[in-house]
Design a protein around this motif. Sequence first.
Motif, PDB file in Angstrom:
ATOM      1  N   VAL A  86       0.847  -1.192   0.000  1.00 20.23           N
ATOM      2  CA  VAL A  86       0.000   0.000   0.000  1.00 20.23           C
ATOM      3  C   VAL A  86       0.882   1.242   0.000  1.00 20.23           C
ATOM      4  O   VAL A  86       1.862   1.317   0.730  1.00 20.23           O
ATOM      5  CB  VAL A  86      -0.921   0.027   1.240  1.00 20.23           C
ATOM      6  N   SER A  87       0.497   2.212  -0.821  1.00 21.47           N
ATOM      7  CA  SER A  87       1.113   3.526  -0.778  1.00 21.47           C
ATOM      8  C   SER A  87       0.023   4.569  -0.575  1.00 21.47           C
ATOM      9  O   SER A  87      -1.053   4.479  -1.178  1.00 21.47           O
ATOM     10  CB  SER A  87       1.875   3.834  -2.065  1.00 21.47           C
ATOM     11  N   THR A  88       0.343   5.536   0.255  1.00 26.18           N
ATOM     12  CA  THR A  88      -0.520   6.702   0.459  1.00 26.18           C
ATOM     13  C   THR A  88       0.296   7.968   0.220  1.00 26.18           C
ATOM     14  O   THR A  88      -0.005   9.028   0.764  1.00 26.18           O
ATOM     15  CB  THR A  88      -1.114   6.688   1.890  1.00 26.18           C
ATOM     16  N   GLY A 105       5.694  -9.823  -6.243  1.00 27.91           N
ATOM     17  CA  GLY A 105       4.414 -10.520  -6.244  1.00 27.91           C
ATOM     18  C   GLY A 105       3.307  -9.920  -5.411  1.00 27.91           C
ATOM     19  O   GLY A 105       2.249 -10.528  -5.251  1.00 27.91           O
ATOM     20  N   ALA A 106       3.487  -8.719  -4.886  1.00 25.27           N
ATOM     21  CA  ALA A 106       2.441  -8.084  -4.069  1.00 25.27           C
ATOM     22  C   ALA A 106       1.452  -7.331  -4.959  1.00 25.27           C
ATOM     23  O   ALA A 106       1.830  -6.695  -5.937  1.00 25.27           O
ATOM     24  CB  ALA A 106       3.073  -7.114  -3.068  1.00 25.27           C
ATOM     25  N   PHE A 107       0.202  -7.398  -4.579  1.00 27.80           N
ATOM     26  CA  PHE A 107      -0.850  -6.633  -5.250  1.00 27.80           C
ATOM     27  C   PHE A 107      -0.751  -5.181  -4.786  1.00 27.80           C
ATOM     28  O   PHE A 107      -0.750  -4.917  -3.584  1.00 27.80           O
ATOM     29  CB  PHE A 107      -2.222  -7.214  -4.889  1.00 27.80           C
ATOM     30  N   PRO A 108      -0.694  -4.213  -5.704  1.00 27.64           N
ATOM     31  CA  PRO A 108      -0.540  -2.814  -5.303  1.00 27.64           C
ATOM     32  C   PRO A 108      -1.868  -2.094  -5.068  1.00 27.64           C
ATOM     33  O   PRO A 108      -2.801  -2.219  -5.863  1.00 27.64           O
ATOM     34  CB  PRO A 108       0.185  -2.198  -6.500  1.00 27.64           C
ATOM     35  N   VAL A 109      -1.927  -1.349  -3.970  1.00 24.64           N
ATOM     36  CA  VAL A 109      -3.032  -0.430  -3.700  1.00 24.64           C
ATOM     37  C   VAL A 109      -2.371   0.942  -3.610  1.00 24.64           C
ATOM     38  O   VAL A 109      -1.678   1.253  -2.649  1.00 24.64           O
ATOM     39  CB  VAL A 109      -3.773  -0.797  -2.400  1.00 24.64           C
ATOM     40  N   LEU A 110      -2.592   1.754  -4.650  1.00 26.29           N
ATOM     41  CA  LEU A 110      -1.813   2.967  -4.846  1.00 26.29           C
ATOM     42  C   LEU A 110      -2.707   4.173  -5.142  1.00 26.29           C
ATOM     43  O   LEU A 110      -3.771   4.025  -5.740  1.00 26.29           O
ATOM     44  CB  LEU A 110      -0.860   2.779  -6.033  1.00 26.29           C
ATOM     45  N   PRO A 111      -2.239   5.366  -4.767  1.00 25.35           N
ATOM     46  CA  PRO A 111      -3.024   6.556  -5.091  1.00 25.35           C
ATOM     47  C   PRO A 111      -3.053   6.810  -6.595  1.00 25.35           C
ATOM     48  O   PRO A 111      -2.081   6.546  -7.303  1.00 25.35           O
ATOM     49  CB  PRO A 111      -2.298   7.681  -4.349  1.00 25.35           C
ATOM     50  N   ASP A 112      -4.170   7.318  -7.049  1.00 26.64           N
ATOM     51  CA  ASP A 112      -4.334   7.661  -8.467  1.00 26.64           C
ATOM     52  C   ASP A 112      -3.747   9.050  -8.699  1.00 26.64           C
ATOM     53  O   ASP A 112      -4.453  10.002  -9.052  1.00 26.64           O
ATOM     54  CB  ASP A 112      -5.811   7.618  -8.842  1.00 26.64           C
ATOM     55  N   ALA A 127      -8.670  -1.646 -10.442  1.00 26.05           N
ATOM     56  CA  ALA A 127      -8.403  -2.595  -9.357  1.00 26.05           C
ATOM     57  C   ALA A 127      -7.393  -2.064  -8.351  1.00 26.05           C
ATOM     58  O   ALA A 127      -7.504  -2.336  -7.157  1.00 26.05           O
ATOM     59  CB  ALA A 127      -7.892  -3.923  -9.935  1.00 26.05           C
ATOM     60  N   CYS A 128      -6.414  -1.290  -8.818  1.00 23.22           N
ATOM     61  CA  CYS A 128      -5.259  -0.945  -7.986  1.00 23.22           C
ATOM     62  C   CYS A 128      -5.215   0.493  -7.483  1.00 23.22           C
ATOM     63  O   CYS A 128      -4.604   0.752  -6.439  1.00 23.22           O
ATOM     64  CB  CYS A 128      -3.969  -1.207  -8.765  1.00 23.22           C
ATOM     65  N   LEU A 129      -5.775   1.428  -8.213  1.00 23.08           N
ATOM     66  CA  LEU A 129      -5.619   2.839  -7.863  1.00 23.08           C
ATOM     67  C   LEU A 129      -6.835   3.362  -7.110  1.00 23.08           C
ATOM     68  O   LEU A 129      -7.960   2.961  -7.367  1.00 23.08           O
ATOM     69  CB  LEU A 129      -5.386   3.677  -9.120  1.00 23.08           C
ATOM     70  N   LEU A 136      -9.540   3.704  -0.937  1.00 26.86           N
ATOM     71  CA  LEU A 136      -8.340   3.099  -0.353  1.00 26.86           C
ATOM     72  C   LEU A 136      -8.735   1.916   0.522  1.00 26.86           C
ATOM     73  O   LEU A 136      -8.209   0.798   0.364  1.00 26.86           O
ATOM     74  CB  LEU A 136      -7.566   4.135   0.461  1.00 26.86           C
ATOM     75  N   GLU A 137      -9.655   2.134   1.437  1.00 28.16           N
ATOM     76  CA  GLU A 137     -10.105   1.059   2.321  1.00 28.16           C
ATOM     77  C   GLU A 137     -10.730  -0.081   1.529  1.00 28.16           C
ATOM     78  O   GLU A 137     -10.466  -1.257   1.816  1.00 28.16           O
ATOM     79  CB  GLU A 137     -11.093   1.604   3.347  1.00 28.16           C
TER      80      GLU A 137
END
Length: 167
Positions: A86-88, A105-112, A127-129, A136-137
Amino acid sequence: RRHRDRPLVLWNQRWEYDKGPAEFAAAIAAVAEDAEFDVALAGEQAGVPLPEFVGLAQRLGSRVLQEGPLPDAEYPAMLRSADVVVSTARQEFFGIAVTEAVYAGAFPVLPDRLVYPERIPPEFHDACLWSTTNELEARVHWAVTHREEAGNIAERLRPTMEAFSCD
């Protein structure tokens, strides 16, 4: 990849305010209310631990598997065991820590915002941004509760990150 019993959410960025630690801690605490996962708060610290991370570690207790930077010899194993990164970030020029985690191999959750829309191929943006705290949550919650599907997306993202490899 090292598979674990529970999903592992990784923060591997610098422990600085320009990386949005308060937003990360709040989102992880909210998702932890109804989802099972562990957390690794890795990344370089510049002095005193961030109060946001101290509070998160106290709140999550044994679910926090790592608090603080890892020795160089241990860092690759942590990357390979992470299911979600995760990035914020509010400031980012390249995103090397996230790139390393996705490559591992990690799934990214990133700011758009910032470099991330360029780093993630457009077909994975939905899916990711994320743009809002709710998104985010929702992305983190989905990733830890749909581990196999998130892992499949992460595997499809790996070739994109491989382009930045020095191997």
